[in-house]
Design an enzyme around this catalytic site. Structure first.
Site, PDB file in Angstrom:
ATOM      1  NE  ARG A  25       4.377   8.161   4.295  1.00 36.95           N
ATOM      2  CZ  ARG A  25       4.208   8.172   5.610  1.00 36.95           C
ATOM      3  NH1 ARG A  25       4.128   9.303   6.260  1.00 36.95           N
ATOM      4  NH2 ARG A  25       4.104   7.046   6.274  1.00 36.95           N
ATOM      5  CG  ASN A  81       0.892   8.485   3.252  1.00 35.85           C
ATOM      6  OD1 ASN A  81       1.436   8.363   2.165  1.00 35.85           O
ATOM      7  ND2 ASN A  81       1.028   7.598   4.206  1.00 35.85           N
TER       8      ASN A  81
END
Length: 89
Positions: free
Chosen positions: A18, A36
């Site tokens: 990320r 996520n």
């Protein structure tokens, strides 16, 4: 402007995916978010000029060092005029 939703499958959590995606999105000048999901999947929405979004989709298909991307599922979304790229919860 185009927008794409991407589900990234493989070993993509716990490898800085990320944070690396946000850095790459900022470099490419695309907007959107990444997060996520349960089951070890990373989800992202990317918006911007077609060439920049395509470059980000290519990056997501590889990911950062340590990630093993098995596949990406990409679908079209309506652009929302979003600005900036963030890590979502």
């Amino acid at each position: 402007m185009i927008r794409r939703r991407v589900l990234v499958h493989g070993i993509v959590q716990g490898v800085g995916f990320r944070f690396s995606a946000r850095r790459e999105a900022e470099r490419l000048g695309v907007a959107g978010w990444v997060r996520n999901r349960r089951g070890g999947v990373v989800e992202a929405e990317v918006e911007g000029e077609e060439a920049s979004v395509a470059a980000m989709l290519d990056w997501l298909a590889t990911g950062p060092p340590g990630a093993i991307v098995e596949r990406t599922d990409v679908s079209a979304r309506e652009p929302s005029g979003e600005r900036g790229f963030r890590i979502a919860e």
